[in-house]
Write a protein that holds these residues in place. Structure first.
Motif, PDB file in Angstrom:
ATOM      1  N   GLU A   1       0.075  24.903  11.908  1.00 54.38           N
ATOM      2  CA  GLU A   1       1.198  24.415  12.719  1.00 54.38           C
ATOM      3  C   GLU A   1       1.020  22.958  13.148  1.00 54.38           C
ATOM      4  O   GLU A   1       1.989  22.312  13.560  1.00 54.38           O
ATOM      5  N   ALA A   2      -0.179  22.441  13.051  1.00 57.45           N
ATOM      6  CA  ALA A   2      -0.437  21.071  13.512  1.00 57.45           C
ATOM      7  C   ALA A   2      -0.193  20.026  12.430  1.00 57.45           C
ATOM      8  O   ALA A   2      -0.109  18.826  12.739  1.00 57.45           O
ATOM      9  N   ILE A   3      -0.072  20.429  11.177  1.00 56.86           N
ATOM     10  CA  ILE A   3      -0.045  19.464  10.068  1.00 56.86           C
ATOM     11  C   ILE A   3       1.179  18.564  10.122  1.00 56.86           C
ATOM     12  O   ILE A   3       1.064  17.329  10.058  1.00 56.86           O
ATOM     13  N   VAL A   4       2.353  19.133  10.247  1.00 56.64           N
ATOM     14  CA  VAL A   4       3.581  18.333  10.226  1.00 56.64           C
ATOM     15  C   VAL A   4       3.686  17.418  11.445  1.00 56.64           C
ATOM     16  O   VAL A   4       3.954  16.210  11.290  1.00 56.64           O
ATOM     17  N   PRO A   5       3.466  17.914  12.670  1.00 57.57           N
ATOM     18  CA  PRO A   5       3.516  16.996  13.823  1.00 57.57           C
ATOM     19  C   PRO A   5       2.484  15.877  13.747  1.00 57.57           C
ATOM     20  O   PRO A   5       2.757  14.741  14.145  1.00 57.57           O
ATOM     21  N   HIS A   6       1.313  16.199  13.231  1.00 57.13           N
ATOM     22  CA  HIS A   6       0.289  15.163  13.125  1.00 57.13           C
ATOM     23  C   HIS A   6       0.686  14.093  12.117  1.00 57.13           C
ATOM     24  O   HIS A   6       0.507  12.885  12.366  1.00 57.13           O
ATOM     25  N   ALA A   7       1.229  14.509  10.982  1.00 54.77           N
ATOM     26  CA  ALA A   7       1.680  13.527   9.987  1.00 54.77           C
ATOM     27  C   ALA A   7       2.742  12.607  10.580  1.00 54.77           C
ATOM     28  O   ALA A   7       2.744  11.393  10.342  1.00 54.77           O
TER      29      ALA A   7
ATOM     30  N   PHE B   1       0.852  -1.192   0.000  1.00 56.45           N
ATOM     31  CA  PHE B   1       0.000   0.000   0.000  1.00 56.45           C
ATOM     32  C   PHE B   1       0.886   1.240   0.000  1.00 56.45           C
ATOM     33  O   PHE B   1       2.009   1.215   0.521  1.00 56.45           O
ATOM     34  N   SER B   2       0.377   2.310  -0.562  1.00 52.41           N
ATOM     35  CA  SER B   2       1.007   3.616  -0.397  1.00 52.41           C
ATOM     36  C   SER B   2       0.154   4.446   0.553  1.00 52.41           C
ATOM     37  O   SER B   2      -1.068   4.290   0.618  1.00 52.41           O
ATOM     38  N   LEU B   3       0.821   5.299   1.306  1.00 52.34           N
ATOM     39  CA  LEU B   3       0.163   6.216   2.236  1.00 52.34           C
ATOM     40  C   LEU B   3       0.548   7.632   1.865  1.00 52.34           C
ATOM     41  O   LEU B   3       1.727   7.915   1.627  1.00 52.34           O
ATOM     42  N   ILE B   4      -0.424   8.526   1.812  1.00 47.84           N
ATOM     43  CA  ILE B   4      -0.112   9.940   1.639  1.00 47.84           C
ATOM     44  C   ILE B   4      -1.037  10.758   2.525  1.00 47.84           C
ATOM     45  O   ILE B   4      -2.238  10.455   2.644  1.00 47.84           O
ATOM     46  N   LEU B   5      -0.450  11.749   3.171  1.00 45.84           N
ATOM     47  CA  LEU B   5      -1.201  12.690   4.003  1.00 45.84           C
ATOM     48  C   LEU B   5      -1.022  14.073   3.395  1.00 45.84           C
ATOM     49  O   LEU B   5       0.102  14.487   3.085  1.00 45.84           O
ATOM     50  N   ILE B   6      -2.121  14.793   3.232  1.00 43.27           N
ATOM     51  CA  ILE B   6      -2.080  16.129   2.631  1.00 43.27           C
ATOM     52  C   ILE B   6      -2.817  17.096   3.535  1.00 43.27           C
ATOM     53  O   ILE B   6      -3.990  16.899   3.870  1.00 43.27           O
ATOM     54  N   GLY B   7      -2.110  18.149   3.936  1.00 36.03           N
ATOM     55  CA  GLY B   7      -2.708  19.217   4.730  1.00 36.03           C
ATOM     56  C   GLY B   7      -2.581  20.541   4.017  1.00 36.03           C
ATOM     57  O   GLY B   7      -1.642  20.758   3.238  1.00 36.03           O
ATOM     58  N   VAL B   8      -3.518  21.425   4.255  1.00 34.76           N
ATOM     59  CA  VAL B   8      -3.484  22.775   3.684  1.00 34.76           C
ATOM     60  C   VAL B   8      -3.094  23.735   4.801  1.00 34.76           C
ATOM     61  O   VAL B   8      -3.844  23.880   5.785  1.00 34.76           O
TER      62      VAL B   8
END
Length: 457
Positions: A388-394, A374-381
């Motif tokens: 500020e939460a996008i990178v720590p959450h990923a 499987f591939s996983l991708i996370l995308i935040g705007v």
């Protein structure tokens, strides 16, 4: 003493196309990528009109000690290209479909152009989920599309490549002519040169049974676990992915999805609609879909399966590959990115790999990770208040899934630069071979920006 502007004037006189410097309106237009969170700052942009313009730009960069980078649609922009010469290939728009099953396209062509040109012959290119993406960048990075488990990687369908290498030479590359370049450009992204044209095989597929089921966030656990079990036994005719979505209220987003946590199950079936409906039935029964868009569609409408955004936007992406996805992994994903996790991501997606993707191509290539499941991708705007939460959450999601991650990454997913990111795209032997070939064809290391291996100077 020759000034930088005077030096660029020398290049300008050799071009059929245009040259734009900072402050020119054309510069701002051409240097902007699809991900507007990255601001490119090249010293100049060459709007190439033909392959000779590309060669002139690369030779100029070498003569002046600058790097040369490339962009067509801007979807692959991964760095700022500081003080480089950016070669924009958007005007290389040749697109010819041969009824006997292959196509030739210039580096500026987007997939939808090929899809539409092939449709009258009942043929289809192995395009990506977003048909607005450029053919060349997608294909040189492997090419993982909506029917990939049936037909494999787009890069395995390439017949010939026309490419300007770092020494400023335009070369025609096939399995028999310049075989090292042919090996490396299929999977190696921009490591070995600037592609000006591609020739590749098409597949006979005028229509397919495809689309997406959308479920409410309350059903996320039931849908994810059913999808995990169901996908484990899918035949080659099926390609599927699942995405947790939190789409903002904006034009183009259907009202039942806007501003809510939802789950999308994408499905593409290359045999009859009746057999496809039977295969999909367990997912339709997992919960009541709030939208059911799976139907027989012309291949020309393939973009509706994933319904990817078509307008530039700022995004932060992270990616990985999974060796497996057992029930424990599904629970870990739900705990960190499910409807109760307060995830800041717009999308958290799993694509099932395997099938034809796991098979070797007719000709060996630089594409790695064919054994991933499987591939996983996370995308935040990155907009307030969640930026500020996008990178720590990923990072937290990847940490939760760590027991099942391979540590690898596909070149086209979450494009990035630097030694660590490039090393995730290739195994050590492949990376070493790419570096060795690049050293032969680009002795001055002109092609040192973008998604390329870091070479010792």
């Amino acid at each position: 003493m020759t000034t930088a502007v005077e030096s660029f004037d020398t290049l300008r006189r050799k071009l059929t196309g245009a040259l734009a410097l900072p402050g020119d309106p054309l510069y701002a237009e051409l240097a902007t990528g699809f991900n507007v969170a990255i601001t490119a700052k090249p010293a100049a942009v060459v709007e190439a009109r033909d392959a000779q313009d590309v060669a002139e730009a690369v030779r100029f960069a070498a003569a002046t000690g600058r790097a040369a980078g490339v962009q067509a649609t801007g979807h692959g922009l991964a760095g700022t290209l500081d003080e480089a010469v950016l070669v924009h290939t958007g005007k290389l728009d040749e697109c010819v479909v041969h009824p006997d099953g292959w196509a030739r396209v210039g580096a500026g062509v987007r997939w939808q152009q090929v899809v539409d040109a092939a449709a009258p012959y009942g043929l289809a290119p192995l395009c990506g989920s977003a048909p607005g993406v450029g053919v060349v960048g997608y294909t040189t990075g492997g090419g993982l599309g909506p029917v990939a488990r049936t037909f494999g990687w787009a890069s395995d369908r390439v017949r010939a490549v026309e490419i300007v290498t770092g020494d400023g030479v335009l070369r025609r590359v096939t399995a028999n002519d310049e075989p090292d370049l042919f090996w490396g450009v299929r999977g190696g992204k921009g490591a070995l040169g600037i592609v000006t044209a591609l020739e590749f095989d098409l597949v006979p597929l005028p229509s397919l049974y495809a689309g997406a089921l959308y479920f409410a966030g309350a059903d996320a656990a039931a849908v994810l676990h059913r999808w995990r079990e169901w996908s484990s036994s899918l035949p080659l005719a099926a390609t599927t992915s699942l995405a947790f979505l939190q789409l903002p209220p904006m034009p183009g987003v259907p009202e039942p999805l806007a501003g809510r946590f939802t789950v999308a199950v994408r499905f593409a079936w290359t045999e009859s609609a009746e057999s496809g409906a039977a295969v999909l039935a367990p997912m339709r029964a997992a919960a009541t879909p709030i939208i059911d868009l799976v139907q027989t569609i012309p291949y020309a409408a393939i973009g509706m399966v994933h319904a990817d955004p078509t307008e530039p936007m700022p995004v932060i992406e992270e990616t990985d590959l999974l060796a497996s996805f057992p029930a424990e992994a599904a629970d870990a994903l739900l705990a960190t990115a499910g409807p109760d996790a307060r995830s800041p991501q717009v999308m958290v997606e799993l694509r099932q790999l395997g099938g034809a993707l796991a098979e070797p191509g007719e000709h060996e290539s630089a594409l790695c990770h064919r054994d991933a499941a499987f591939s996983l991708i996370l995308i935040g705007v990155p907009v307030p208040p969640i930026a500020e939460a996008i990178v720590p959450h990923a990072a937290a999601v990847r940490a939760a899934l760590d027991p099942w991650l391979t540590g690898g990454a596909l070149p086209n997913l979450s494009s990035g630069t630097g030694a660590e990111r490039i090393a995730r795209s290739y195994d050590p032997a492949t990376l070493a071979r790419l570096v060795e070939i690049a050293g032969r064809f680009d002795p001055a290391n002109v092609l040192r920006v973008g998604q390329v291996p870091v070479r010792q100077s």
